[in-house]
Design a protein around this motif. Structure first.
Motif, PDB file in Angstrom:
ATOM      1  N   UNK A  51     -13.277   4.034  78.050  1.00 16.96           N
ATOM      2  CA  UNK A  51     -12.572   5.019  77.237  1.00 16.96           C
ATOM      3  C   UNK A  51     -11.234   4.498  76.703  1.00 16.96           C
ATOM      4  N   UNK A  52     -10.813   3.329  77.190  1.00 12.04           N
ATOM      5  CA  UNK A  52      -9.552   2.761  76.708  1.00 12.04           C
ATOM      6  C   UNK A  52      -9.633   2.365  75.244  1.00 12.04           C
ATOM      7  N   UNK A  53     -10.815   1.973  74.775  1.00 12.90           N
ATOM      8  CA  UNK A  53     -11.005   1.604  73.363  1.00 12.90           C
ATOM      9  C   UNK A  53     -12.400   2.054  72.960  1.00 12.90           C
ATOM     10  N   UNK A  54     -12.453   3.043  72.051  1.00  8.37           N
ATOM     11  CA  UNK A  54     -13.742   3.670  71.756  1.00  8.37           C
ATOM     12  C   UNK A  54     -13.987   3.771  70.249  1.00  8.37           C
ATOM     13  N   UNK A  55     -15.215   4.150  69.926  1.00  9.19           N
ATOM     14  CA  UNK A  55     -15.575   4.579  68.575  1.00  9.19           C
ATOM     15  C   UNK A  55     -16.043   6.020  68.682  1.00  9.19           C
ATOM     16  N   UNK A  56     -15.568   6.862  67.774  1.00  9.93           N
ATOM     17  CA  UNK A  56     -15.967   8.267  67.737  1.00  9.93           C
ATOM     18  C   UNK A  56     -16.971   8.430  66.603  1.00  9.93           C
ATOM     19  N   UNK A  57     -18.171   8.928  66.935  1.00 14.33           N
ATOM     20  CA  UNK A  57     -19.276   8.945  65.975  1.00 14.33           C
ATOM     21  C   UNK A  57     -19.798  10.371  65.769  1.00 14.33           C
ATOM     22  N   UNK A  58     -20.351  10.603  64.579  1.00 15.37           N
ATOM     23  CA  UNK A  58     -20.973  11.897  64.292  1.00 15.37           C
ATOM     24  C   UNK A  58     -22.410  11.914  64.791  1.00 15.37           C
TER      25      UNK A  58
END
Length: 636
Positions: A51-58
């Motif tokens: 969770x320190x570096x993520x991608x947020x996706x639809x």
């Protein structure tokens, strides 16, 4: 059998159960859950290192359905770090989706680093439903969205027939196994897959049904049999041949007579057969041989692989060899040309400029120095230079030049076109004789004038390369040349609609395509008769003039290179050859256009559309002329 859910649900189903590749962990929630929890979901407090570096996706409900993929419609936000950025990114993704759909989902995944490969793979050809695995990939940019965004200049594509025995290697091998596994899991052989490769191997980023607009016309077994026939044909044509120079061949859609441009990469049978009949079966070879090159008259230039037109490059390169050149030297030249093209496939549409030496130019001695000393001695280069100079002089001669004889043949074609138009011949007879006359008095001289036009342009460019002409002078001279396009633009302004269409009405954008309307069949589609810029008529043509010093320098250069022209006659040749090529095409396409027009009429008389006629071959019509058969029986 698995069933597709939303993007996030489908990936969640597959996480941990794939034999090939892996699915990244995720945290998923609905838009309704996000709003009702006041944007402080407990699930986001989980202590995951990723969770320190993520991608947020639809993961919208309208995405990845059996009828619509909605790919690229909604936003993703990458490189998200920290709670504040995470909340902002989630809001961005949610705002890109339909706000009324509270069941829409957002999901978070680890941000991939050090991506080695990313891409999109299809388990059917997305263009036509063909039985291929199609892989579009990027091995350079290091980002997962390079293919989907279309912003990378380093994309590559691989087609792999489903029943191919060829073994792929590395990540491509793993991806192929993953595609096959997914086909089995979903019982669906038409999938759209996004993937990436990092130092831990293959990662599945997304899988959804592939929406096919066109279904393959052949079953998989029939498709495989057709590919085997193509393979056998290619193997046969690439073997050494007793009447051909060179140890192998390659095939392309753009070298020499450029079928990709002239008839397209997937022409209808009528267009393809007309192009072969009028140009590439033997007319092209007759012209080259007439102009002093090797005799290739029994070799077709264009090969149809299941209806797709390809140029046999070895045959083409043989035809650019002067007929009097030493056989051993000629053989080495053809092999050198083929190797050069294979090492520089980006030159496939520029073979006459950058691969072969097909005519003499004023900088030819310098260009021949590029031939490797290991394969070509000084004597070889001298022999090739002398041979090309003699050949070129015969073509461009001021009085007996072959191009002038070809130009004169066009008058005979114009006379024969009028003779056919006023005759009582039947439609089949008219098509037959228009075709025969077009070959003898149209495309044959056009091929000669096209060669002369090429030499003319090359000679003019060599004057620039030898610093005898400036770039500006080159452009100025070219602007004085009367092309059909410039004449058409001027006549559109000057002539009445009736007179204009009488002169240019036979033209059609797709010269060989019966489905492409002539100008006089649908003039409003091509021209706005209310928009005539009469001011253009007042504009004067660019003037081209050289001073005495420049003329003398060019004359001395021509004498030094033993070119059978003085400076004035050379420029007259260049202008005449380029304009002649344009004029010849304008004249012979009138016969071609009339053939298509009569074919359309013939079809309509018997209840067949132009679409139906586009699937016949012109040889069928020729056979009707020489037999007692009839058109209806031929069409059945």
């Amino acid at each position: 059998m698995l069933k597709f859910g939303t993007k996030a649900e489908t990936l969640s189903m597959l996480e941990g159960c794939l034999r090939q590749g892996r699915v990244l962990p995720q945290i998923c929630f609905t838009v309704g859950e996000w709003h009702s929890a006041g944007r402080t979901l407990d699930v986001l407090r989980q202590n995951h290192d990723w969770l320190k570096s993520i991608i947020v996706r639809s993961s919208a409900l309208s995405e990845d359905t059996s009828s619509s993929s909605m790919a690229g419609c909604y936003k993703s936000v990458s490189n998200v770090k920290g709670p504040k950025q995470r909340r902002e990114a989630i809001e961005v993704v949610i705002s890109s989706m339909d706000k009324a759909q509270l069941g829409n989902q957002v999901f978070l995944q680890p941000m991939l680093e050090k991506v080695e490969v990313s891409g999109v793979a299809f388990s059917r050809d997305p263009n036509n439903g063909g039985h291929y695995y199609v892989i579009n990939y990027d091995e350079v940019s290091g980002v997962t969205s390079a293919v989907q965004s279309g912003l990378s200049n380093d994309l590559a594509v691989r087609y792999h027939a489903k029943k191919s025995s060829v073994k792929l290697k590395g990540w491509q091998h793993d991806l192929l196994l993953l595609l096959q596994e997914l086909e089995e899991l979903f019982d669906n052989d038409a999938l759209d897959v996004e993937f990436a490769v990092d130092n831990n191997g293959l990662i599945l980023l997304q899988v959804r049904p592939l929406i096919l607009k066109t279904i393959a016309s052949l079953a998989e077994d029939e498709h495989d049999a057709e590919l085997n026939e193509i393979e056998n044909k290619i193997c046969s044509l690439t073997k050494p041949h007793p009447y051909l120079l060179g140890g192998r061949s390659v095939f392309g859609i753009m070298p020499d007579w450029n079928p990709a441009e002239m008839i397209g990469v997937r022409p209808r049978p009528l267009a393809l057969s007309l192009y072969m009949e009028l140009i590439t079966d033997n007319i092209w070879a007759y012209q080259r041989n007439n102009y002093g090159y090797r005799n290739l008259r029994s070799f077709p230039l264009l090969i149809s692989f299941a209806g797709l037109p390809y140029i046999d490059v070895r045959v083409s390169f043989n035809s650019f060899i002067p007929k009097n050149l030493d056989e051993k030297l000629a053989y080495r030249l053809v092999d050198f040309y083929i190797d050069r093209l294979c090492n520089n496939p980006n030159l496939h549409d520029k073979v006459e400029f950058d691969i072969v030496y097909s005519c003499y130019t004023l900088d030819l001695p310098e260009r021949l120095s590029q031939l490797p000393e290991s394969n070509f001695s000084s004597a070889d280069k001298k022999q090739l230079l002398l041979s090309l100079r003699n050949l070129t002089n015969n073509i461009i001669h001021d009085k007996q030049g072959l191009w002038k004889k070809d130009l004169a043949k066009l008058d005979e074609l114009k006379f024969r076109q009028m003779t056919i138009a006023t005759s009582n011949l039947s439609k089949i007879e008219r098509i037959f004789w228009l075709l025969e006359d077009c070959k003898r008095y149209g495309t044959l001289p056009f091929a000669g004038l096209a060669r002369a036009g090429f030499i003319a342009v090359q000679m003019l460019k060599s004057l620039v390369r030898c610093s005898l002409l400036s770039d500006r002078e080159y452009e100025c001279f070219m602007s004085t040349i009367e092309t059909i396009s410039s004449c058409l633009s001027r006549d559109f302004i000057k002539l009445s609609k009736k007179r204009f269409l009488e002169k240019y009405g036979h033209l059609r954008p797709g010269a060989y395509d019966i489905l492409s309307p002539r100008y006089d069949e649908n003039p409003e589609r091509y021209f706005d008769w209310k928009q005539k810029n009469y001011a253009l008529l007042a504009s004067s043509c660019s003037e081209f003039a050289l001073n005495i010093s420049a003329l003398n320098r060019i004359d001395k250069f021509l004498n030094k290179h033993e070119i059978t022209h003085d400076v004035v006659s050379l420029f007259n040749f260049i202008k005449g050859a380029i304009e002649g090529r344009e004029y010849a095409k304008f004249i012979f396409t009138k016969s071609l256009s009339e053939i298509l027009r009569i074919l359309r009429m013939l079809g309509e008389e018997h209840g067949y559309s132009a679409e139906d006629i586009s699937f016949i071959e012109i040889n069928n019509i020729k056979q009707l002329y020489a037999s007692s058969g009839n058109f209806v029986n031929m069409m059945q």
